[in-house]
Write a protein that holds these residues in place. Structure first.
Motif, PDB file in Angstrom:
ATOM      1  N   SER A   1      -6.372  -5.549   3.585  1.00 11.95           N
ATOM      2  CA  SER A   1      -5.267  -5.336   2.679  1.00 11.95           C
ATOM      3  C   SER A   1      -3.991  -4.965   3.884  1.00 11.95           C
ATOM      4  CB  SER A   1      -4.867  -4.746   1.469  1.00 11.95           C
ATOM      5  OG  SER A   1      -5.439  -5.247   0.431  1.00 11.95           O
ATOM      6  N   LEU A   2      -4.377  -4.308   4.889  1.00  7.89           N
ATOM      7  CA  LEU A   2      -3.788  -3.685   5.668  1.00  7.89           C
ATOM      8  C   LEU A   2      -3.822  -4.598   6.956  1.00  7.89           C
ATOM      9  CD1 LEU A   2      -4.885   0.087   5.702  1.00  7.89           C
ATOM     10  CD2 LEU A   2      -2.639  -0.509   5.293  1.00  7.89           C
TER      11      LEU A   2
ATOM     12  N   THR B   1       2.007   5.345   0.558  1.00 14.05           N
ATOM     13  CA  THR B   1       0.777   6.047   1.120  1.00 14.05           C
ATOM     14  C   THR B   1       1.739   7.646   1.169  1.00 14.05           C
ATOM     15  OG1 THR B   1       2.458   5.702   2.662  1.00 14.05           O
ATOM     16  CG2 THR B   1       0.737   4.372   2.995  1.00 14.05           C
TER      17      THR B   1
ATOM     18  N   LEU C   1       3.638  -1.680   4.289  1.00 13.07           N
ATOM     19  CA  LEU C   1       2.948   0.232   3.921  1.00 13.07           C
ATOM     20  C   LEU C   1       4.433   0.811   3.482  1.00 13.07           C
ATOM     21  CD1 LEU C   1       1.158   1.288   6.523  1.00 13.07           C
ATOM     22  CD2 LEU C   1       0.321   1.088   5.087  1.00 13.07           C
TER      23      LEU C   1
ATOM     24  N   TRP D   1      -3.777   6.569   2.237  1.00 13.44           N
ATOM     25  CA  TRP D   1      -3.321   6.187   1.162  1.00 13.44           C
ATOM     26  C   TRP D   1      -3.205   7.262   0.583  1.00 13.44           C
ATOM     27  CZ3 TRP D   1      -7.944   3.720  -2.767  1.00 13.44           C
ATOM     28  CH2 TRP D   1      -7.363   2.697  -3.431  1.00 13.44           C
TER      29      TRP D   1
ATOM     30  N   ILE E   1      -2.554  -5.895  -4.271  1.00  9.03           N
ATOM     31  CA  ILE E   1      -3.531  -6.431  -3.732  1.00  9.03           C
ATOM     32  C   ILE E   1      -3.638  -7.858  -4.033  1.00  9.03           C
ATOM     33  CG2 ILE E   1      -5.255  -4.942  -2.828  1.00  9.03           C
ATOM     34  CD1 ILE E   1      -7.331  -5.640  -4.771  1.00  9.03           C
TER      35      ILE E   1
ATOM     36  N   ALA F   1      -2.099   1.199  -4.513  1.00  7.31           N
ATOM     37  CA  ALA F   1      -1.941  -0.390  -3.870  1.00  7.31           C
ATOM     38  C   ALA F   1      -1.849  -1.832  -4.444  1.00  7.31           C
ATOM     39  CB  ALA F   1      -2.738  -0.457  -2.925  1.00  7.31           C
TER      40      ALA F   1
ATOM     41  N   VAL G   1       1.118  -0.892   0.232  1.00  7.74           N
ATOM     42  CA  VAL G   1       0.265  -0.210  -0.022  1.00  7.74           C
ATOM     43  C   VAL G   1       0.513   1.179  -0.146  1.00  7.74           C
ATOM     44  CG1 VAL G   1      -1.474   1.865   1.252  1.00  7.74           C
ATOM     45  CG2 VAL G   1      -1.967  -1.317   1.126  1.00  7.74           C
TER      46      VAL G   1
ATOM     47  N   LEU H   1      -9.115  -2.312   0.875  1.00  8.31           N
ATOM     48  CA  LEU H   1      -8.169  -1.319   1.489  1.00  8.31           C
ATOM     49  C   LEU H   1      -7.685  -2.053   2.923  1.00  8.31           C
ATOM     50  CD1 LEU H   1      -5.736   0.761   1.571  1.00  8.31           C
ATOM     51  CD2 LEU H   1      -7.000   2.379   1.932  1.00  8.31           C
TER      52      LEU H   1
ATOM     53  N   ILE I   1      -5.514   6.237   6.618  1.00  6.85           N
ATOM     54  CA  ILE I   1      -4.360   4.921   7.131  1.00  6.85           C
ATOM     55  C   ILE I   1      -4.889   4.859   8.637  1.00  6.85           C
ATOM     56  CG2 ILE I   1      -3.278   3.449   6.649  1.00  6.85           C
ATOM     57  CD1 ILE I   1      -3.173   4.195   4.124  1.00  6.85           C
TER      58      ILE I   1
END
Length: 398
Positions: free
Chosen positions: A166-167, A116, A173, A135, A141, A139, A114, A163, A129
């Protein structure tokens, strides 16, 4: 690992239209996003869209004509069926204009990621985030994550939900570097500076005097006007080649000034073609036949002029000058192709020779031009020979 792309195209801009249709570099934002994803190696490229207005459908058609397969879908479940569970998916948020270099780098990643941006005033419109980051709208995924998310999505926003999940699953990150951050656009004004940066970046290094000091205003003007049209970059190369061959024919008929004007008109076309190719993320291959033929076509025009001069008072010396100049020019090209040495811009080039012809044409010194171009090409050849020999001597151990 295989790479796909999922792009959002359903949110409205400030005027009530789709943010995906905001103008960018003569096309639309969605076309830029799709071309970037394709350049990063993504396939398939799926666009999540609730409705397909005429303008969006036209954008999809233009992309398909370029050979880019775009798959529009209306919900997450349909999107999930377009990807393999084992592949990574490049997720590009709605209205996000990301630098191409950033997406190319992501194309080489092998795990969920992801990107940032800082949680500050400049990025307040990006999705938060945590307390220090938001974000960026881009990203990577996992395909399985998309399938699982689509199965439980309901009415939630797909990119945002992806998102978050996935986090939670431990996606890494990574902060986008300053100056290379994605841009979130909700109106055309937000894209103006990004567009200017794209136009500026399309202007590659200029290696001859004419392209460096004479043609930039013409080249910039033509690029900005043509990028808004349907003119293809390769068409400009064909036109440059046709004009050069046409000038050769005009010389044989004694239409000297029309031939000179035709050559001058052809001089910036390959530069503009290259820039259009870069702006549309479809660079012209360096070994394109229409581009490679410009050099011998220029030599043909030179010989045609000498043939006219030979038959109208200059004698065989004019033809000998032209043939010798063409031989030196070709030898120079061979030497140049086999060295990485940075060469000065005054050395012989097609454009430099055209503007040298223009100067002599003003004084009606056609034979004088043929003598001058022989001197010019021979000096260029022997100079590059000298540079190559000097470098080899420096590299040879004593």
């Amino acid at each position: 690992m295989a790479l796909g792309a999922l792009i959002g195209a359903y949110q409205e801009d400030d005027s009530g239209g789709l943010a995906a249709l905001l103008p960018l570099a003569g096309r639309t934002l969605i076309e830029y996003q799709v071309r970037c994803a394709a350049a990063a190696g993504a396939s398939p490229i799926v666009v999540l869209v609730e409705r397909i207005p005429l303008a969006l459908n036209q954008a999809f058609e233009r992309l398909r004509q370029e050979g880019l397969a775009v798959v529009p879908v209306s919900d997450g479940a349909e999107a999930a069926t377009r990807f393999e569970a084992s592949e990574l998916i490049l997720l590009i948020g709605d209205g996000i204009a990301a630098p191409l270099e950033l997406l190319l780098r992501l194309g080489h990643e092998h795990e969920a990621l992801v990107l940032t941006v800082p949680d500050d005033e400049a990025h307040e419109n990006f999705e938060r985030i945590d307390s220090v980051s938001r974000w960026s709208g881009v990203a990577l995924i996992d395909g399985r994550m998309l399938g699982a998310t689509a199965a439980m999505l309901g009415d939630w926003d797909l990119p945002s939900t992806l998102l978050r999940r996935s986090l939670q699953a431990g996606a890494r990150l990574q902060a986008a570097t300053s100056g290379n951050e994605p841009l979130l656009a909700r109106n055309s004004g937000a894209l103006e500076q990004f567009e200017r940066s794209l136009i500026a970046a399309s202007r590659s290094e200029r290696t001859d005097l004419a392209s460096r000091y004479v043609l930039p205003p013409v080249e910039d003007f033509a690029t900005e006007k043509l990028m808004e049209t349907g003119v293809r970059a390769e068409w400009l190369l064909y036109l440059a080649l046709a004009l050069t061959v046409g000038a050769a024919f005009a010389f044989t008929r004694g239409w000297l000034w029309p031939a000179v004007i035709t050559l001058v008109l052809s001089s910036p076309l390959d530069l503009v073609a290259r820039r259009l190719g870069i702006l549309r993320l479809r660079p012209i291959p360096p070994k394109t036949y229409s581009q490679l033929l410009l050099w011998p076509a220029g030599g043909l025009a030179l010989i045609a002029l000498s043939w006219w001069e030979t038959r109208h008072g200059a004698g065989w010396g004019a033809l000998v000058c032209a043939l010798s100049a063409a031989a030196f020019a070709q030898a120079y090209q061979v030497e140049r192709a086999h060295t990485d040495i940075a060469l000065p811009p005054w050395l012989v080039s097609r454009r430099n020779t055209i503007f040298l012809l223009l100067l002599f044409a003003i004084g009606q010194a056609w034979t004088g031009f043929l003598v001058a171009v022989l001197v010019y090409t021979s000096v260029s050849f022997f100079f590059v020979q000298y540079l190559v020999h000097r470098v080899r001597t420096e590299l040879t151990p004593h």
